[in-house]
Design a protein around this motif. Structure first.
Motif, PDB file in Angstrom:
ATOM      1  N   GLN A  97       0.892  -1.147  -0.034  1.00 54.82           N
ATOM      2  CA  GLN A  97      -0.158  -0.097  -0.052  1.00 54.82           C
ATOM      3  C   GLN A  97       0.648   1.390   0.048  1.00 54.82           C
ATOM      4  OE1 GLN A  97      -2.521  -1.173   3.275  1.00 54.82           O
ATOM      5  NE2 GLN A  97      -4.244  -1.370   1.901  1.00 54.82           N
ATOM      6  N   SER A  98       1.814   1.397  -0.731  1.00 62.12           N
ATOM      7  CA  SER A  98       2.751   2.409  -0.674  1.00 62.12           C
ATOM      8  C   SER A  98       2.043   3.412  -1.380  1.00 62.12           C
ATOM      9  CB  SER A  98       4.277   2.238  -1.247  1.00 62.12           C
ATOM     10  OG  SER A  98       4.143   1.674  -2.803  1.00 62.12           O
ATOM     11  N   ASN A  99       1.093   3.427  -2.362  1.00 61.89           N
ATOM     12  CA  ASN A  99       0.445   4.477  -3.067  1.00 61.89           C
ATOM     13  C   ASN A  99      -0.248   5.124  -2.050  1.00 61.89           C
ATOM     14  OD1 ASN A  99      -1.128   2.132  -2.953  1.00 61.89           O
ATOM     15  ND2 ASN A  99      -2.436   2.651  -4.647  1.00 61.89           N
ATOM     16  N   ILE A 100      -0.989   4.568  -0.935  1.00 65.12           N
ATOM     17  CA  ILE A 100      -1.846   5.033   0.000  1.00 65.12           C
ATOM     18  C   ILE A 100      -0.878   5.921   0.766  1.00 65.12           C
ATOM     19  CG2 ILE A 100      -3.394   4.613   1.802  1.00 65.12           C
ATOM     20  CD1 ILE A 100      -4.442   2.052   0.143  1.00 65.12           C
ATOM     21  N   ALA A 101       0.274   5.220   1.493  1.00 64.10           N
ATOM     22  CA  ALA A 101       0.976   5.950   2.120  1.00 64.10           C
ATOM     23  C   ALA A 101       1.390   7.306   1.496  1.00 64.10           C
ATOM     24  CB  ALA A 101       2.156   5.103   2.444  1.00 64.10           C
ATOM     25  N   ALA A 102       1.850   7.084   0.179  1.00 66.70           N
ATOM     26  CA  ALA A 102       2.381   8.477  -0.266  1.00 66.70           C
ATOM     27  C   ALA A 102       1.252   9.490  -0.463  1.00 66.70           C
ATOM     28  CB  ALA A 102       2.787   8.072  -2.071  1.00 66.70           C
TER      29      ALA A 102
END
Length: 158
Positions: A73-78
């Motif tokens: 979920q790096s897109n959500i974190a970003a």
């Protein structure tokens, strides 16, 4: 300073999206500085920049959710790590917890919390929150701060 930054990356920390609410107003931000600070009552501490919009809502509303992100979920974190986005809550599916704090339904788990107190800590505030409810909602491996590289541009702050 490069050595300090490199060694700080070795401190094991998860990556979370913290949802805050003040009545109908909601917001969220990415946090890596979250930790348990007590067993009885169960208390978690969040480090937050007092200049951020989320801090103002957290202070006024007094509730938050701490949502555990998975490694994919790096897109959500970003997204939630950025400031100045008009429709910040547009990524993910959100539902209200018992306190009214927004819970990210795609997260691995969440803690529903009410603010207990806060303490000044350098350029951040440590907000200590009492956990009222906690639930696992999805399966996966938790994202670690070391997995994010320089997503938060912290390299520039040292």
């Amino acid at each position: 300073m490069e050595e300090i930054e490199a060694v700080l990356q070795q401190i094991t920390q998860g990556v979370y999206v913290v949802g805050v609410a003040d009545g109908e107003k909601t917001h969220a931000f990415t946090a890596a500085w979250v930790m348990q600070v007590s067993f009885s009552a169960v208390l978690l501490a969040i480090s937050i920049n007092p200049e951020h919009h989320s801090y103002q809502l957290l202070k006024k509303g007094g509730v938050c959710s701490i949502n555990v992100l998975s490694r994919d979920q790096s897109n959500i974190a970003a997204h939630y790590g950025q400031s100045g986005i008009k429709d910040k809550m547009s990524v993910g599916t959100w539902a209200a917890a018992i306190t009214g704090a927004p819970v990210l339904q795609e997260s691995l788990a969440y803690f529903d919390c009410k603010v207990s107190h806060e303490v000044s800590a350098g350029d951040h505030q440590l907000v200590v929150c009492e956990v009222l409810e906690a639930r696992k909602i999805n399966v996966g491996d938790a994202m670690l701060y070391s997995d994010t590289g320089d997503m938060d541009n912290s390299e520039k702050l040292y």
